[in-house]
Design an enzyme around this catalytic site. Structure first.
Site, PDB file in Angstrom:
ATOM      1  N   ASP A 150     -79.346 -51.317 -65.868  1.00 34.67           N
ATOM      2  CA  ASP A 150     -80.809 -51.258 -65.779  1.00 34.67           C
ATOM      3  C   ASP A 150     -81.194 -50.332 -64.624  1.00 34.67           C
ATOM      4  OD1 ASP A 150     -83.646 -52.021 -65.823  1.00 34.67           O
ATOM      5  OD2 ASP A 150     -83.000 -53.665 -67.094  1.00 34.67           O
ATOM      6  N   HIS A 186     -80.953 -46.949 -65.520  1.00 37.70           N
ATOM      7  CA  HIS A 186     -82.281 -46.521 -65.972  1.00 37.70           C
ATOM      8  C   HIS A 186     -83.019 -45.699 -64.929  1.00 37.70           C
ATOM      9  CE1 HIS A 186     -82.502 -49.878 -69.296  1.00 37.70           C
ATOM     10  NE2 HIS A 186     -81.451 -49.093 -69.394  1.00 37.70           N
TER      11      HIS A 186
END
Ligand SMILES: *[C@@H]1O[C@H](CO)[C@@H](O)[C@H](O)[C@H]1NC(C)=O
Length: 394
Positions: A217, A240
């Protein structure tokens, strides 16, 4: 001739001197309190006893975790402590093998209200494979625990720490002031769900330098109430990217101000630099942000503002964001985009982004297909080379 002519009394004096100068008397070794370096026995109680002894010490003290593997369950190191503390880890701390052991607590290792502390070295492995498998299978699972959290900490140094395989976020600062994080390594597989790297919120005066984040993430997630946050020399990916947000979680929300990210590299990430807010009312804001000297390698969205975030169009009555974004500079950002739209600045329908500056941007897509940009309600200026072409409104 004798090899050494150090006399016994002199040797004794030297040793005494060394002992005093290293403060050995104030080192609280978890093994002395019953911890077992076998990776199996529950060492939670021993860690707590060592902490309490150090925390109650009138002189500066060290909690020492020597080499070996120590199994520790959910633990809170509570403050305030009497003096400056060092938490020095040479070995590896592992979570219990069954992720259900944490219940709904939300934390694995929590430093609560501790000031003047350095957390130095060591590896923290939350061993979350079972937890990720539970989430991926769609069963009902516990909410998960952050691996290392500082709540309401002040004057904190975190250096040379490695965190692996977190259930959710690896390292969190919440309500902290004056924190330096250096040379940490936060690592989980690229396909592990919601394993953010470093998460900061409601905190002022944080630096994050020389660190490597490889997760499933956000590499760095910047939440509401973050002020004066400096990130440099970050290596991010997989993951991310660096994200301010999601903001507008609440109507009454603290702003994000003075964030600088520089001299960093993104490799194969979903985003490079992102500012993201829910498309709903909020009095939050983002201002004075500098993204500079960044290299993007095959990044899906190198530069992105997304103020239209509202999965399944639920909970967004107005469908536009109240969060005001202003004074955001993108300077010297180069490299490759994995999608054609290398720059996407989608601001609130009711609340345009203002004072956006693009300077010396050079993002390429692939041969024969130039990178493109898309703006909505984004106002500002471009300087120097801007590739893709600036789409800002003046
Ligand atoms: C943000 O940075 C500016 C310029 O350095 C400074 O004047 C201001 O006080 C900072 N804001 C906060 C909330 O500290």
């Amino acid at each position: 001739m004798t090899k050494s002519n150090i006399t016994l009394p002199l040797l004794f004096t030297l040793l005494t001197f060394i002992d005093v100068s290293t403060g050995a008397a104030n080192v609280f070794n978890v093994v002395s309190f019953g911890a077992k370096p076998d990776g199996v026995k529950d060492s939670t109680g021993a860690f707590l006893k060592a902490w309490e002894a150090a925390c109650g010490s009138a002189a500066a003290a060290t909690v020492m975790v020597p080499s070996g593997t120590f199994m520790v369950k959910g633990i809170t190191f509570g403050g305030p402590c009497k003096s400056r503390l060092k938490f020095q880890v040479a070995g590896t701390v592992v979570a219990p093998p069954d992720y259900r052991a944490f219940g709904n607590s939300g934390y694995w290792i929590l430093f609560n209200k501790v000031s003047k502390i350095s957390l130095i070295g060591g590896t923290f492995d939350a061993r979350a494979n079972g937890f990720w498998a539970c989430r991926k299978s769609g069963q009902s699972c516990p909410p998960g625990v952050r691996s290392i959290t500082f709540n309401s900490g002040k004057d904190v140094i975190i250096s040379g720490v490695k965190s692996m395989n977190s259930q959710i976020t690896h390292m969190t600062l919440n309500g902290c002031t004056n924190v330096a994080v250096r040379y940490v390594k936060l690592v989980a597989p690229g396909n592990s769900p919601n394993t953010d790297g470093f998460h900061v919120q409601l905190s002022t005066g944080v630096t994050f330098t020389g660190s490597t984040v490889q997760t499933g993430d956000d590499c760095v997630a910047i939440g509401a109430g973050t002020r004066n946050f400096l990130i440099s020399k970050l290596a991010c990916g997989p993951g991310h990217g660096v994200s301010i947000g999601s903001l507008a979680k609440e109507l009454n929300e603290d702003g994000v101000e003075n964030v600088t990210l520089s001299s960093s590299v993104f490799t194969g990430t979903q985003n490079g630099v992102r500012i993201k807010s829910w498309a709903r009312p909020s009095n939050g804001f983002v201002k004075n942000v500098f993204f500079q000297d960044l290299i993007m390698k095959n990044v899906q969205n190198p530069i992105i503002i997304d103020q239209n975030y509202c999965p399944s169009h639920q909970g967004c009555p107005t469908e536009h964001s109240g969060v005001k974004i202003s004074q955001v500079t993108y300077k010297n950002i180069q490299g490759t985009s994995a999608t054609q739209q290398a720059m996407k600045l989608v601001c609130s329908q009711s609340n345009p982004c203002t004072g956006i500056t693009l300077q010396d941007i050079k993002l390429t897509y692939k041969k024969g297909a130039p990178a493109t940009s898309y703006c909505f309600n984004a106002i500002g200026t471009s300087l120097g080379v801007t590739q893709p072409t600036s789409c800002l409104n003046r």
